[in-house]
Design a protein around this motif. Structure first.
Motif, PDB file in Angstrom:
ATOM      1  N   LYS A  51      -3.287  -1.499   3.175  1.00  0.00           N
ATOM      2  CA  LYS A  51      -4.469  -2.297   2.833  1.00  0.00           C
ATOM      3  C   LYS A  51      -5.554  -2.173   3.900  1.00  0.00           C
ATOM      4  O   LYS A  51      -6.723  -2.458   3.626  1.00  0.00           O
ATOM      5  CB  LYS A  51      -4.076  -3.768   2.686  1.00  0.00           C
ATOM      6  CG  LYS A  51      -3.079  -4.044   1.582  1.00  0.00           C
ATOM      7  CD  LYS A  51      -2.653  -5.505   1.589  1.00  0.00           C
ATOM      8  CE  LYS A  51      -1.552  -5.791   0.588  1.00  0.00           C
ATOM      9  NZ  LYS A  51      -1.089  -7.197   0.664  1.00  0.00           N
ATOM     10  N   GLU A 102       1.767  -3.029   3.046  1.00  0.00           N
ATOM     11  CA  GLU A 102       0.902  -4.001   3.721  1.00  0.00           C
ATOM     12  C   GLU A 102      -0.115  -3.307   4.620  1.00  0.00           C
ATOM     13  O   GLU A 102      -1.304  -3.643   4.626  1.00  0.00           O
ATOM     14  CB  GLU A 102       1.757  -4.968   4.544  1.00  0.00           C
ATOM     15  CG  GLU A 102       0.959  -6.004   5.327  1.00  0.00           C
ATOM     16  CD  GLU A 102       0.136  -6.918   4.444  1.00  0.00           C
ATOM     17  OE1 GLU A 102      -0.982  -7.290   4.864  1.00  0.00           O
ATOM     18  OE2 GLU A 102       0.603  -7.255   3.328  1.00  0.00           O
ATOM     19  N   ASP A 159      -7.650   5.117   2.815  1.00  0.00           N
ATOM     20  CA  ASP A 159      -6.447   4.422   3.272  1.00  0.00           C
ATOM     21  C   ASP A 159      -6.169   4.836   4.718  1.00  0.00           C
ATOM     22  O   ASP A 159      -6.326   6.005   5.080  1.00  0.00           O
ATOM     23  CB  ASP A 159      -5.248   4.796   2.396  1.00  0.00           C
ATOM     24  CG  ASP A 159      -5.438   4.380   0.944  1.00  0.00           C
ATOM     25  OD1 ASP A 159      -6.204   3.427   0.703  1.00  0.00           O
ATOM     26  OD2 ASP A 159      -4.818   4.993   0.059  1.00  0.00           O
ATOM     27  N   ARG A 183      -8.151  -0.292   5.690  1.00  0.00           N
ATOM     28  CA  ARG A 183      -8.889   0.916   5.302  1.00  0.00           C
ATOM     29  C   ARG A 183      -9.914   1.287   6.361  1.00  0.00           C
ATOM     30  O   ARG A 183     -10.336   0.465   7.175  1.00  0.00           O
ATOM     31  CB  ARG A 183      -9.575   0.713   3.949  1.00  0.00           C
ATOM     32  CG  ARG A 183      -8.575   0.468   2.824  1.00  0.00           C
ATOM     33  CD  ARG A 183      -9.280   0.194   1.508  1.00  0.00           C
ATOM     34  NE  ARG A 183     -10.043   1.339   1.032  1.00  0.00           N
ATOM     35  CZ  ARG A 183      -9.527   2.368   0.385  1.00  0.00           C
ATOM     36  NH1 ARG A 183      -8.221   2.409   0.132  1.00  0.00           N
ATOM     37  NH2 ARG A 183     -10.286   3.364  -0.034  1.00  0.00           N
TER      38      ARG A 183
END
Length: 514
Positions: free
Chosen positions: A479, A476, A60, A481
């Motif tokens: 997401k 948001e 992440d 990565r």
């Protein structure tokens, strides 16, 4: 000892070198796997890896990148590094974890492994040792707060507010019984947060025993803040500070203050009775932050203390409050009807436990052996008649209407930060067994509150709250990565239009692959 492992995926076989080792943090055997390549069907050896290597990990990235940039831009990262050196990275990660996840600290290591390549040394036991260590080192905390307050720069006023944090622990000397805002009957510590203006971020905090009255802490707080170079203070307080004795003491100390007058007091009833008609005049109408309101300034006094009262009326607020009241009455009556056969005393206890003060809105009567709730029309009407009105008292005659509203709006933001502290960061109760652990845990919470307010300020400045919440922004961006390659290079997944828009509106540089 290392050995080879073959793993078949589809029509191909992949080779890994596996090495066993003992993890001292988790106290269990673990394995390291190193990817060697696809097995050559003829030679049985690994085939040469393609240029650039192979994906080694996916982590992440977007939400952590945002918080890191906000911290760097505000100077928080520099101050942490100057004071805590190599520990600054762990402290900042803990602050980001609390803002991004709002989960207990014992889950921090799992989160950190998902965002950092090097994430060792933060097991639950080791983290507890770190927290106690930061709590013991009061000199470093003091140095950090001084530098952070100086970095906030240009502070013209300070908002000071108080909350209480309860605990079941009997081993912390600061925990004492006092006025408990949550009404949970537990010993507590009082925490004061200093909110700098115009920077709009927490710049300092204080902790004192739960038995010390709030107003008694103001003089010492003012003295300590003067040491930080914050001599021009304005205290924006809550209704709990209102009393003739407190106001006299505040005035005698020459503190500038602003606080709301409880509408149940005699003074509030007198002011509304005398000025309700004048307040409703169209001449008194104005707009503030896209809301229509009415305002009237009145000179008054409490005892020997001269004060200025700012009376406000907001019709939309009245409608919202009345709708909530009716909704709560209906829901309370529905729940009470489900408990048939209760005695009158039991129903009264149910009312007060479900909604404190609701007992005065009902008459309890018996009908065929069952307790029935009957609404007190006059009591409910008196409550509705006060809705939509707010009265602010101040000893600063130069304080203008819009400034009063702006200051108290900022205090509401401080309250929301305390809600984050109490309900998310501390899990509702302090779970500590020593004063060092308490001090360390509150320091981590303060860092998280600073980060939370930096993001909150950025979103307000760019009017993002019209479409997004803090949680939605972080979700948001999470997401996005980062892919780590065996060659050492990293790549980002595709940046979506929403993510790009958020970075641009928050004035954060668009991240790039490295």
């Amino acid at each position: 000892m290392a050995y080879l492992v073959e793993q078949k995926v589809g029509n191909h076989v992949y080779l890994y070198e596996v090495e066993s080792y003992w993890d001292p943090d988790k106290k269990q055997p673990r394995q390291r796997r190193k990817y060697l390549g696809r097995k050559d069907p003829e030679t049985g050896q690994p085939q040469p890896a393609r240029r650039g290597g192979w994906p080694r990990a996916s982590r992440d990235f977007g939400h952590v990148y945002l918080l890191e940039e906000l911290s760097r831009r505000a100077g928080l990262t520099d101050v942490l590094t100057a004071v805590y050196g190599d520990e600054a990275g762990l402290l900042l990660d803990l602050a980001m974890y609390q803002v991004a996840e709002a989960k207990p600290l014992y889950l921090f290591q799992s989160w950190r492994e998902g965002v950092r390549s090097e994430a060792g040394g933060a097991s639950s036991q080791r983290l507890s040792e770190w927290v106690r260590s930061w709590g013991r080192r009061s000199g470093e905390r003091e140095q950090f707060l001084r530098q952070w307050a100086a970095r906030a720069g240009g502070v013209e006023g300070v908002v000071f507010d108080v909350t209480s944090l309860s605990s079941y622990s009997r081993l912390v000397d600061l925990l004492e019984w006092g006025y408990n805002r949550d009404g949970d009957g537990l010993p507590q510590v009082n925490v004061g947060l200093v909110y700098g203006q115009p920077a709009n971020v927490p710049i300092a905090y204080r902790v004192w025993p739960g038995s010390v009255p709030d107003v008694s802490s103001l003089d010492l707080t003012a003295t300590l803040l003067a040491e930080y170079g914050l001599a021009r203070l304005a205290f924006v307080l809550d209704r709990g500070f209102y009393s003739a004795a407190n106001l006299a003491r505040l005035a005698g100390s020459q503190h500038r203050f602003l606080l709301p007058l409880p509408l149940t007091t005699k003074l509030a009833r007198q002011l509304l009775a005398a000025h309700r008609k004048a307040l409703a005049s169209p001449e008194r109408a104005f707009r503030f932050q896209e809301r229509s309101q009415y305002h009237l300034r009145v000179e008054t006094a409490v005892g020997s203390v001269p004060l200025t009262a700012h009376l406000f009326y907001d019709g939309r607020r009245k409608a919202d409050e009345e709708a909530r009241l009716i909704g709560r009455l209906v829901e309370l009556e529905r729940r009470a009807a489900e408990h048939k056969g209760r005695r009158r005393a039991a129903v009264a206890r149910f009312l007060n436990q479900s909604w404190r003060g609701s007992r005065r809105l009902y008459t309890l009567t018996l009908d065929r052996g069952e307790v029935v709730l009957r609404r007190k029309s006059k009591a409910i009407s008196r409550l509705i008649n006060r809705m939509g009105y707010v009265i602010h008292l101040t000893n600063d005659a130069a304080r203008e209407r819009d400034e009063v509203l702006r200051l108290y709006a900022r205090r509401d933001r401080v309250e929301k930060l305390f809600d984050v502290l109490k309900n998310e960061l501390i899990e509702g109760r302090l779970r500590v067994s020593s004063r060092e652990a308490l001090e360390g845990r509150l320091f981590l919470a303060f860092l998280a509150l600073v980060l939370h307010s930096l993001l909150d300020n950025a979103m307000r400045d760019r009017e993002l709250y019209k479409q997004w919440s803090v949680a939605e922004v972080l979700a948001e961006l999470k997401k996005l990565r980062r892919i780590e390659m065996s060659s050492g290079r990293t790549y980002l997944t595709e940046i979506t239009k929403k993510q790009r828009t958020l970075f641009e509106k928050l004035n954060i540089p668009i991240p790039k692959s490295t």
